[in-house]
Motif scaffolding. Structure first.
Motif, mmCIF file in Angstrom:
data_model
loop_
_atom_site.group_PDB
_atom_site.id
_atom_site.type_symbol
_atom_site.label_atom_id
_atom_site.label_comp_id
_atom_site.label_asym_id
_atom_site.label_seq_id
_atom_site.Cartn_x
_atom_site.Cartn_y
_atom_site.Cartn_z
ATOM 1 N N VAL A 444 0.834 -1.205 0.000
ATOM 2 C CA VAL A 444 0.000 0.000 0.000
ATOM 3 C C VAL A 444 0.866 1.250 0.000
ATOM 4 O O VAL A 444 0.668 2.173 -0.787
ATOM 5 C CB VAL A 444 -0.923 0.016 1.245
ATOM 6 C CG1 VAL A 444 -1.713 1.311 1.314
ATOM 7 C CG2 VAL A 444 -1.848 -1.184 1.225
ATOM 8 N N SER A 445 1.863 1.257 0.887
ATOM 9 C CA SER A 445 2.626 2.493 1.014
ATOM 10 C C SER A 445 3.538 2.740 -0.185
ATOM 11 O O SER A 445 3.743 3.876 -0.582
ATOM 12 C CB SER A 445 3.397 2.534 2.334
ATOM 13 O OG SER A 445 4.129 1.363 2.507
ATOM 14 N N THR A 446 4.046 1.673 -0.788
ATOM 15 C CA THR A 446 4.891 1.881 -1.966
ATOM 16 C C THR A 446 4.058 2.363 -3.152
ATOM 17 O O THR A 446 4.475 3.259 -3.890
ATOM 18 C CB THR A 446 5.636 0.585 -2.335
ATOM 19 O OG1 THR A 446 6.359 0.143 -1.194
ATOM 20 C CG2 THR A 446 6.586 0.806 -3.494
ATOM 21 N N THR A 447 2.887 1.775 -3.320
ATOM 22 C CA THR A 447 2.012 2.224 -4.406
ATOM 23 C C THR A 447 1.705 3.708 -4.240
ATOM 24 O O THR A 447 1.775 4.487 -5.190
ATOM 25 C CB THR A 447 0.694 1.413 -4.404
ATOM 26 O OG1 THR A 447 1.030 0.029 -4.407
ATOM 27 C CG2 THR A 447 -0.149 1.743 -5.613
ATOM 28 N N PHE A 448 1.407 4.092 -3.005
ATOM 29 C CA PHE A 448 1.117 5.505 -2.759
ATOM 30 C C PHE A 448 2.346 6.382 -2.989
ATOM 31 O O PHE A 448 2.273 7.453 -3.589
ATOM 32 C CB PHE A 448 0.576 5.720 -1.343
ATOM 33 C CG PHE A 448 0.265 7.158 -1.073
ATOM 34 C CD1 PHE A 448 -0.917 7.722 -1.523
ATOM 35 C CD2 PHE A 448 1.194 7.970 -0.429
ATOM 36 C CE1 PHE A 448 -1.180 9.072 -1.330
ATOM 37 C CE2 PHE A 448 0.940 9.319 -0.233
ATOM 38 C CZ PHE A 448 -0.257 9.866 -0.680
ATOM 39 N N ALA A 449 3.482 5.889 -2.515
ATOM 40 C CA ALA A 449 4.720 6.663 -2.661
ATOM 41 C C ALA A 449 4.996 6.957 -4.137
ATOM 42 O O ALA A 449 5.401 8.063 -4.502
ATOM 43 C CB ALA A 449 5.886 5.901 -2.041
#
Ligand code: Q9C
Ligand code: ZN
Length: 629
Positions: A444-449
């Motif tokens: 989730v956080s990498t996709t958002f990043a």
């Protein structure tokens, strides 16, 4: 050269006070002036000063900084009843009006200008104005933080006009950020504004982003705004002196001011309920002494805050005593700045390095930042690594909702983003070069990043995933190059230019990842020329700590070393090792060389054959070269 010290005071400035109950404002009392003046008498300092009468500042003078509309609002409070006064006060942040406020505010401006005139005319060498209301928070169209007219900002504009000054230094040692002064001179290179202030990562009033060290000024004024944010309370003599030695004084000596105005607030002194700092009154003697060595000794100190009556009055006396050239008192306390102070100092110095010769050389910028789940482990990281606080929840929500309306609703997802966004933001804004973030949901956080990167304007991001992390990405446009390093044999899956799977099983005993990094990953990465690299470490990884460190070491040649490492499972050993390589500690000892297994050699060969048309740095034989061209 002129001699003598002016003291400007009139007890009419004690003629206004808070009329209703308001705990936010009840510390700003008339006794602040009375007790300071009494103490000057008691120490027989008063009789040694030159007394200069106050006057009212004129409308024209007030309008050097404020709008006529605002002036009219303040003027109108003279005849108001309590209810009306409460209403007008409520339009501003931390302000109260009294029917006498307008008169006193004009006297405070006039007193300050009388002081400037006394010094500039050579009648005296330096001096102090004891005034109420204070000034440094007030703005063109607003009262703020007990301040009505910006006495010191007006004085600087006045001195520029009336005496044709080209360089004025304003030193704001009040514990609050004088944002009002910053706003007036942000684009003005003729006024250098220095302020230190309680900041606590923007958790302290006035809670402004622009109080941080990276607010260096704008346009022509770049480099002429110096903010030293204190991120902890309890700063003391040695912290203040260190900020003078390493930030203010070198810059001030390079600036060569013609006049110094001090926004002389004493809420930065010990005992003050607002500041919660530890500097003793003697400290202000030393600060004053250093400033007296500049601008031919032309120094005007103008009272701002200070709410602990005893501490305030002692500190005022120390300032005046020093202006009168008495010997300096011994300064107490162990002479060692605390770590948090040194961090702030290093940050301001690095931010101002482009603008001042005295800082140009040897300031190492903070290179690596880390945001980890267990703050208790912070001490296990190299000392040069800056450990980040949690991001302000509201700021995070605003940022996330702008890019993903759904995500912002999920508490767990939001939580997992916190560290990643905090570090990525620092990297994108070039506050740090690289960083590590622990995140419970790496996917989730990498996709958002990645979204955040493109929103910021990046063109190409290299994303290397080690272990099982599913990223749902659109990989056709070449803005992302995704490399998966996993042990799963995905035979049916074919690689494409921007989505490459490297099946790799590291030999547990020996290091043989070299051949994959050198023979495949680096050539592809160099062909791609990313603006930023994200390395994501998920569960079930087929690479050991050494392999991951090798990867981060060698990739630092790309993207100006901008690397974000996202780690899903808390694993302090891994964080430690990556932190070391990112912060520039030489690569760990990889042990004796071991050749790669047959299986791994074949994998590299297979990938090279598949992709050398696309990524030309993979070529290493004449046959490759001919077949590719
Ligand atoms: N709840 C000066 O020292 N505190 N002004 C606001 C918000 C206001 C300080 C607290 C402090 C104003 C001149
Ligand atoms: Zn203050």
């Amino acid at each position: 050269m002129a001699s003598g010290t002016a003291l400007i005071y009139d007890d009419e400035m004690t003629s206004y006070k808070l009329l209703w109950d308001n705990p936010e404002c009840d510390i700003e009392v008339p006794e602040r002036l009375l007790s300071s003046y009494e103490q000057l008498k008691r120490y027989h300092l008063l009789e040694r000063c030159v007394h200069v009468p106050v006057r009212e500042g004129t409308e024209e003078e007030i309008m050097l900084v404020h709008s006529s509309e605002y002036l009219e609002v303040v003027k109108s409070t003279q005849t108001m009843n309590e209810e009306e006064l409460r209403r007008v006060s409520g339009n501003y942040d931390a302000v109260y009006f009294h029917p006498n406020t307008y008169r006193c505010a004009k006297l405070a401006v006039g007193a300050t200008l009388q002081l400037v005139d006394s010094v500039m005319s050579g009648k005296v060498c330096n001096g102090m104005a004891l005034v109420r209301p204070p000034g440094h928070h007030s703005q063109r169209n607003a009262a703020n933080g007990f301040c009505v007219f910006n006495n010191v900002a007006i004085a600087a504009q006045y001195a520029k006009r009336r005496y044709g000054l080209q360089r004025i230094l304003i030193v704001d040692w009040d514990v609050h950020h004088g944002q009002g002064i910053q706003y007036v001179f942000e684009e003005d290179p003729s006024v250098l504004y220095y302020s230190w202030h309680r900041y606590e990562h923007q958790q302290f009033w006035p809670l402004l982003r622009e109080s941080d060290y990276d607010a260096v000024g704008q346009g022509k004024g770049k480099g002429f705004n110096l903010n030293v944010p204190w991120n902890k309370v309890g700063m003391g003599n040695s912290d203040y002196l260190a900020a003078f030695f390493h930030v203010l004084l070198p810059v001030a000596f390079e600036f060569v001011p013609e006049l110094i105005l001090v926004s002389s607030g004493y809420d930065s002194g010990i005992g003050d309920p607002e500041g919660q700092m530890n500097a003793t009154p003697e400290c202000f003697a030393h600060l004053t002494h250093f400033l007296m060595q500049l601008a031919n000794g032309r120094l005007c100190a103008v009272l701002e805050g200070g709410y602990h009556l005893k501490s305030l009055s002692e500190s005022v006396c120390m300032t005046v005593k020093t202006l009168l050239r008495d010997p300096l008192p011994q300064i107490s306390g162990e002479m060692a700045p605390c770590l948090s102070a040194v961090e702030s100092i290093q940050n301001v110095r690095a931010a101002h390095k482009p603008y001042w010769k005295c800082l140009m050389y040897e300031v190492p910028p903070v290179k690596t930042a880390a945001a980890i789940v267990s703050k208790a482990d912070a001490h296990l990281l190299p000392i040069s690594v800056q450990v980040e606080m949690e991001m302000n929840a509201q700021e995070l929500k605003t940022l996330v909702s702008a890019l993903d309306a759904e995500l912002v609703k999920e508490e767990r997802a939001l939580l997992s983003l916190q560290n990643v966004v905090a570090i990525l933001d620092k990297i994108l804004k070039k506050k740090v070069c690289n960083g590590i973030a622990e995140s419970s949901l790496a996917s989730v956080s990498t996709t958002f990043a990645l979204k955040h990167c493109f929103d910021f304007g990046l063109q190409r991001v290299l994303c290397i995933v080690v272990g099982d992390v599913d990223l749902e990405l659109d990989l056709d446009d070449g803005k992302i190059l995704l490399m998966n390093i996993c042990q799963k044999q995905q035979t049916e899956k074919t690689n494409s230019k921007y989505h490459i799977s490297l099946n790799w099983r590291e030999d547990a005993e020996r290091n043989n990842f070299f051949c994959a990094v050198l023979g495949f990953i680096l050539p592809v990465a160099y062909s791609y020329q990313p603006d930023l690299m994200i390395i994501v470490i998920g569960p079930n990884r087929s690479l050991g700590i050494n392999g991951i460190s090798l990867l981060t070491c060698l990739l630092q040649g790309l993207a100006e070393s901008r690397i974000l490492v996202v780690i899903q499972d808390t694993e302090i050993k891994l964080v430690q090792s990556v932190a070391k390589t990112l912060s520039g500690v030489p690569a760990p000892d990889f042990g004796a060389y071991a050749p790669a297994s047959q299986e791994n050699v074949l994998e590299i060969k297979r990938l090279r054959n598949q992709l050398q048309q696309e990524w030309k740095m993979l070529r290493c034989s004449v046959r490759d070269w001919i077949s590719g061209s």
